[in-house]
Design a protein around this motif. Structure first.
Motif, short mmCIF file in Angstrom:
data_model
loop_
_atom_site.label_atom_id
_atom_site.label_comp_id
_atom_site.label_asym_id
_atom_site.label_seq_id
_atom_site.Cartn_x
_atom_site.Cartn_y
_atom_site.Cartn_z
N GLY A 103 12.60 11.01 1.16
CA GLY A 103 13.35 10.02 2.12
C GLY A 103 14.29 10.75 2.91
O GLY A 103 15.20 10.03 3.45
N ASN A 104 14.17 12.20 3.22
CA ASN A 104 15.17 12.80 3.98
C ASN A 104 14.84 12.75 5.48
O ASN A 104 13.73 12.56 5.79
CB ASN A 104 15.19 14.19 3.53
CG ASN A 104 13.97 14.94 3.75
OD1 ASN A 104 13.70 15.32 4.99
ND2 ASN A 104 13.44 15.20 2.42
N TRP B 85 0.93 -1.22 -0.14
CA TRP B 85 -0.04 -0.20 -0.10
C TRP B 85 0.85 1.33 -0.03
O TRP B 85 0.62 2.37 -0.78
CB TRP B 85 -0.98 -0.15 1.03
CG TRP B 85 -1.63 1.40 1.32
CD1 TRP B 85 -2.87 1.72 0.79
CD2 TRP B 85 -1.06 2.28 2.33
NE1 TRP B 85 -2.92 3.16 1.29
CE2 TRP B 85 -2.00 3.40 2.21
CE3 TRP B 85 0.17 2.44 3.35
CZ2 TRP B 85 -1.78 4.65 2.83
CZ3 TRP B 85 0.28 3.55 3.70
CH2 TRP B 85 -0.68 4.76 3.64
N ALA B 86 1.85 1.11 0.78
CA ALA B 86 2.79 2.53 0.97
C ALA B 86 3.38 2.96 -0.38
O ALA B 86 3.48 4.13 -0.64
CB ALA B 86 3.68 2.35 1.89
N ARG C 102 -1.06 3.80 9.04
CA ARG C 102 -0.61 3.95 7.47
C ARG C 102 0.58 4.88 7.88
O ARG C 102 1.32 4.82 6.81
CB ARG C 102 -1.78 4.29 7.07
CG ARG C 102 -2.61 2.97 6.86
CD ARG C 102 -3.69 3.29 5.69
NE ARG C 102 -4.44 2.16 5.15
CZ ARG C 102 -5.10 2.08 4.13
NH1 ARG C 102 -5.60 3.29 3.54
NH2 ARG C 102 -5.37 1.04 3.69
N LEU C 103 0.50 5.63 8.66
CA LEU C 103 1.80 6.91 8.75
C LEU C 103 3.02 5.92 9.14
O LEU C 103 3.98 6.15 8.88
CB LEU C 103 1.48 7.78 9.77
CG LEU C 103 0.48 8.83 9.49
CD1 LEU C 103 0.11 9.63 10.78
CD2 LEU C 103 0.97 10.00 8.41
N TYR C 104 2.96 4.88 9.80
CA TYR C 104 4.07 3.95 10.19
C TYR C 104 4.66 3.15 8.89
O TYR C 104 5.69 3.20 8.82
CB TYR C 104 3.60 2.91 11.32
CG TYR C 104 4.76 1.70 11.30
CD1 TYR C 104 5.87 2.00 12.41
CD2 TYR C 104 4.44 0.54 10.78
CE1 TYR C 104 6.95 1.15 12.30
CE2 TYR C 104 5.63 -0.22 10.80
CZ TYR C 104 6.76 -0.34 11.58
OH TYR C 104 7.59 -0.87 11.72
N LEU C 105 3.49 2.72 8.17
CA LEU C 105 3.94 2.19 6.72
C LEU C 105 4.71 3.25 5.96
O LEU C 105 5.48 2.68 5.24
CB LEU C 105 2.77 1.40 6.10
CG LEU C 105 2.06 0.37 6.90
CD1 LEU C 105 1.00 -0.19 6.15
CD2 LEU C 105 3.13 -0.81 6.99
N LEU C 106 4.07 4.14 5.79
CA LEU C 106 4.75 5.41 4.95
C LEU C 106 5.99 5.76 5.35
O LEU C 106 7.04 5.85 4.77
CB LEU C 106 3.67 6.76 5.03
CG LEU C 106 2.66 6.51 4.24
CD1 LEU C 106 1.82 8.04 4.43
CD2 LEU C 106 2.82 6.44 2.95
N GLU C 107 6.21 5.69 6.72
CA GLU C 107 7.68 6.13 7.31
C GLU C 107 8.52 4.93 7.07
O GLU C 107 9.76 5.11 6.55
CB GLU C 107 7.47 6.17 8.88
CG GLU C 107 8.59 6.57 9.48
CD GLU C 107 8.57 6.24 11.09
OE1 GLU C 107 7.58 5.85 11.69
OE2 GLU C 107 9.99 6.11 11.64
N PHE D 57 9.26 13.79 10.76
CA PHE D 57 7.90 14.36 10.81
C PHE D 57 6.79 13.48 10.87
O PHE D 57 5.90 13.41 11.52
CB PHE D 57 7.70 15.39 9.62
CG PHE D 57 6.19 16.10 9.44
CD1 PHE D 57 6.04 16.83 10.63
CD2 PHE D 57 5.83 16.18 8.33
CE1 PHE D 57 4.58 17.18 10.57
CE2 PHE D 57 4.28 16.56 8.20
CZ PHE D 57 4.09 17.40 9.38
N LEU D 58 7.06 12.32 10.07
CA LEU D 58 6.19 11.39 9.98
C LEU D 58 6.02 10.45 11.04
O LEU D 58 5.04 10.25 11.73
CB LEU D 58 6.46 10.14 8.77
CG LEU D 58 6.03 10.80 7.42
CD1 LEU D 58 6.62 9.50 6.39
CD2 LEU D 58 4.91 10.68 6.91
#
Ligand SMILES: [Fe+2]
Ligand SMILES: [Fe+2]
Length: 205
Positions: free
Chosen positions: A146-147, A17-18, A131-136, A153-154
């Motif tokens: 990717g910085n 998903w991410a 989902r924020l965890y998966l994005l991170e 922030f995520l």
């Protein structure tokens, strides 16, 4: 490290998903700005149900303030990237949960509607956190997101949304006691149904 969402969600978002959400980072960030705005508005509108309860009112004011701070930070990030805030395309997760509440509430009384609003808020926060965890996890390899500053922030958002999920649950338990866990059990199944049907797009939901 394995991830534990703040509520026992019954369906895990699939790993792919991410990547799909990160395919349009400008769209993802724009959509997330609207999510934070709506989270602030939801906390403010819930205040009307907590007059005469100063502790809960203060908690909701803090939630609204934190969400508004997130909204501002996401807008600042959009500006830094040179991306615009697009029109709000709607949150299908929230819409699905509200539709489930409406369908179930036919003929039921007002205080139960408040319990549903609090539990829906808790579930949206918990799913956002997951989902924020998966994005991170996925963003580390991403060209624009990717910085280290963005990953931090995520992580900050993910941590806050976990706290918000528990805050809404505690507001519900203070008001509705043991009925909260009974209704949450029902809601966890509804949330699993809703989230399974969501199309993948450049959005947290
Ligand atoms: Fe937030
Ligand atoms: Fe939140």
């Amino acid at each position: 490290m394995s991830f534990r969402p703040p509520l026992p969600l019954r369906v895990a978002t699939p790993a792919g998903w991410a990547e799909a959400a990160l395919a349009d980072p400008a769209g993802l960030l724009s959509d997330h700005a609207h999510c934070e705005k709506k989270a602030a508005l939801a906390a403010l509108s819930l205040l009307n149900a907590f007059t005469g309860d100063p502790r809960s009112a203060l908690l909701l004011a803090k939630l609204a303030e934190e969400e508004l701070g997130h909204f501002r930070k996401v807008l600042e990030a959009l500006q830094r990237f040179g991306w615009e805030l697009r029109p709000d395309a709607g949150n299908r997760h929230a819409q699905g949960l509200l539709a489930a509440s409406e369908a179930d509430r036919m003929g039921r009384k007002g205080h139960e509607a408040l319990l549903d609003r609090l539990l829906i808020a808790a579930l949206i926060e918990a799913r956002s956190c997951e989902r924020l965890y998966l994005l991170e996890q996925a963003a580390g390899a991403h060209a624009e997101l990717g910085n280290a500053e963005w990953l931090a922030f995520l992580f900050e958002l993910e941590r806050c949304e976990a706290g918000h999920a528990l805050a809404y649950l505690s507001l519900a338990e203070d008001r509705f006691g043991a009925a909260t866990r009974v209704r949450l059990d029902w809601w966890l199944d509804r949330e699993a149904e809703v989230v399974t049907k969501l199309p993948w797009r450049a959005a947290v939901h």
